[in-house]
Design a protein around this motif. Structure first.
Motif, PDB file in Angstrom:
ATOM      1  N   GLY A 179      20.567  21.348  10.572  1.00 34.21           N
ATOM      2  CA  GLY A 179      21.879  21.979  10.684  1.00 34.21           C
ATOM      3  C   GLY A 179      22.158  22.019  12.409  1.00 34.21           C
ATOM      4  O   GLY A 179      21.486  21.633  13.185  1.00 34.21           O
ATOM      5  N   GLY A 180      23.065  23.074  12.634  1.00 30.84           N
ATOM      6  CA  GLY A 180      23.413  23.366  13.981  1.00 30.84           C
ATOM      7  C   GLY A 180      24.610  24.275  14.072  1.00 30.84           C
ATOM      8  O   GLY A 180      25.417  24.395  12.986  1.00 30.84           O
ATOM      9  N   ASP A 220      26.369  18.511   7.545  1.00 30.77           N
ATOM     10  CA  ASP A 220      26.134  19.025   6.387  1.00 30.77           C
ATOM     11  C   ASP A 220      25.490  20.192   6.084  1.00 30.77           C
ATOM     12  O   ASP A 220      25.833  20.988   5.498  1.00 30.77           O
ATOM     13  CB  ASP A 220      25.416  17.820   5.541  1.00 30.77           C
ATOM     14  CG  ASP A 220      26.307  16.421   5.300  1.00 30.77           C
ATOM     15  OD1 ASP A 220      27.587  16.643   5.553  1.00 30.77           O
ATOM     16  OD2 ASP A 220      25.821  15.708   4.790  1.00 30.77           O
ATOM     17  N   HIS A 221      24.407  20.372   7.031  1.00 27.78           N
ATOM     18  CA  HIS A 221      23.487  21.450   6.765  1.00 27.78           C
ATOM     19  C   HIS A 221      24.029  22.791   7.555  1.00 27.78           C
ATOM     20  O   HIS A 221      23.865  23.908   7.097  1.00 27.78           O
ATOM     21  CB  HIS A 221      21.966  21.295   7.600  1.00 27.78           C
ATOM     22  CG  HIS A 221      20.978  20.424   6.698  1.00 27.78           C
ATOM     23  ND1 HIS A 221      20.378  21.082   5.589  1.00 27.78           N
ATOM     24  CD2 HIS A 221      20.889  19.280   7.035  1.00 27.78           C
ATOM     25  CE1 HIS A 221      19.614  20.215   5.193  1.00 27.78           C
ATOM     26  NE2 HIS A 221      19.933  18.929   6.061  1.00 27.78           N
ATOM     27  N   PHE A 279      30.785  28.540   8.383  1.00 30.91           N
ATOM     28  CA  PHE A 279      29.316  28.622   8.906  1.00 30.91           C
ATOM     29  C   PHE A 279      28.334  29.098   8.236  1.00 30.91           C
ATOM     30  O   PHE A 279      28.204  30.428   8.212  1.00 30.91           O
ATOM     31  CB  PHE A 279      29.604  28.780  10.424  1.00 30.91           C
ATOM     32  CG  PHE A 279      28.280  28.798  10.987  1.00 30.91           C
ATOM     33  CD1 PHE A 279      27.330  27.654  11.310  1.00 30.91           C
ATOM     34  CD2 PHE A 279      27.750  29.786  11.862  1.00 30.91           C
ATOM     35  CE1 PHE A 279      26.316  27.613  12.001  1.00 30.91           C
ATOM     36  CE2 PHE A 279      26.399  29.931  12.611  1.00 30.91           C
ATOM     37  CZ  PHE A 279      25.939  28.700  12.674  1.00 30.91           C
ATOM     38  N   ALA A 280      27.504  28.340   7.485  1.00 33.05           N
ATOM     39  CA  ALA A 280      26.536  29.113   6.412  1.00 33.05           C
ATOM     40  C   ALA A 280      25.167  29.613   7.320  1.00 33.05           C
ATOM     41  O   ALA A 280      24.507  30.406   6.432  1.00 33.05           O
ATOM     42  CB  ALA A 280      26.107  27.731   5.640  1.00 33.05           C
ATOM     43  N   THR A 281      24.968  29.105   8.300  1.00 35.30           N
ATOM     44  CA  THR A 281      23.551  29.573   8.957  1.00 35.30           C
ATOM     45  C   THR A 281      23.793  30.966   9.271  1.00 35.30           C
ATOM     46  O   THR A 281      24.421  31.177  10.349  1.00 35.30           O
ATOM     47  CB  THR A 281      23.275  28.792   9.859  1.00 35.30           C
ATOM     48  OG1 THR A 281      22.909  27.171   9.403  1.00 35.30           O
ATOM     49  CG2 THR A 281      21.674  29.139  10.597  1.00 35.30           C
ATOM     50  N   GLY A 284      27.761  37.230   5.218  1.00 33.35           N
ATOM     51  CA  GLY A 284      27.504  36.750   3.991  1.00 33.35           C
ATOM     52  C   GLY A 284      27.379  34.883   4.362  1.00 33.35           C
ATOM     53  O   GLY A 284      28.278  34.576   4.732  1.00 33.35           O
ATOM     54  N   VAL A 285      26.697  34.276   3.581  1.00 38.48           N
ATOM     55  CA  VAL A 285      26.624  32.801   3.734  1.00 38.48           C
ATOM     56  C   VAL A 285      27.867  32.264   3.257  1.00 38.48           C
ATOM     57  O   VAL A 285      28.401  31.331   3.960  1.00 38.48           O
ATOM     58  CB  VAL A 285      25.517  32.033   2.924  1.00 38.48           C
ATOM     59  CG1 VAL A 285      25.377  30.621   2.884  1.00 38.48           C
ATOM     60  CG2 VAL A 285      24.034  32.680   3.660  1.00 38.48           C
TER      61      VAL A 285
END
Length: 194
Positions: free
Chosen positions: A149-150, A164-165, A108-110, A102-103
């Motif tokens: 992002g990355g 940020d992304h 780490f959101a990606t 899950g995000v």
């Protein structure tokens, strides 16, 4: 100055489909696919690939959803423009279980399937600027095709927008945890969101 033959190094986590896509695209672009290589040393503890003896290193990173013709063209042009035999373009496939988390379950959101393109400029001696410029040029060439992002670890200190992304909706929670547990800012190797 361009340096002879080059290779796009693929780790074992890069799936067979990615390798096949890259080989086909390179075959169509430059007439052969032998520049794509799987390096088992990347998967062993202490394995460092072709740059292990280089004295200077500079890392840039982009993420892309797919290996499009424009991205492959940037790989080919970047490989041809390399300024050192030790410089490398790594391709890592982010997929499988890691993409099913899950995000908001981790910082780490990606969590969608994508490819991480790691651009490593490495050199033995001399002026670093030409090698850093090579990595930056490939980084810039990939920008129009890249996801925002990355992966956080190789994001550079001057790339706050990417950071940020990378953390997405988790940024504020991460900053609050960081203020609680690292108020002195001791842990700064990975850039935090702004």
């Amino acid at each position: 100055m361009a340096i002879g033959n080059w290779q796009l190094w693929l780790s074992a986590t890069t799936c067979m489909v990615a390798r096949a896509e890259t080989r086909v695209a390179c075959q169509a672009r430059v007439g052969h696919s032998d520049l794509v290589r799987h390096d088992p040393a990347l998967n062993r503890p202490g394995g460092t690939g072709p740059h292990s003896d280089a004295r200077g290193q500079h890392n840039e990173q982009r993420r892309c959803r797919a290996l499009t013709p424009d991205i492959i063209a940037a790989f080919v042009a970047g490989g041809a423009a390399r300024t050192s035999q030790a410089s490398t373009i790594y391709l890592h496939h982010f997929h499988g279980a890691a993409a099913r988390v899950g995000v908001t379950d981790t910082a780490f959101a990606t969590r969608t399937r994508h490819f991480v393109v790691e651009i490593l400029a490495a050199w033995d001696s001399g002026d670093a600027s030409q090698h850093i410029d090579w990595a930056q040029a490939l980084y810039d060439d990939l920008a129009p095709h890249a996801l925002p992002g990355g992966y956080p670890n190789p994001i550079g200190p001057g790339q706050s927008v990417q950071a940020d992304h990378a953390y997405g909706p988790n940024a504020q929670r991460l900053l609050a945890d960081n203020a609680t547990w690292d108020g002195a800012g001791m842990f700064s190797a990975t850039p935090l969101p702004t």
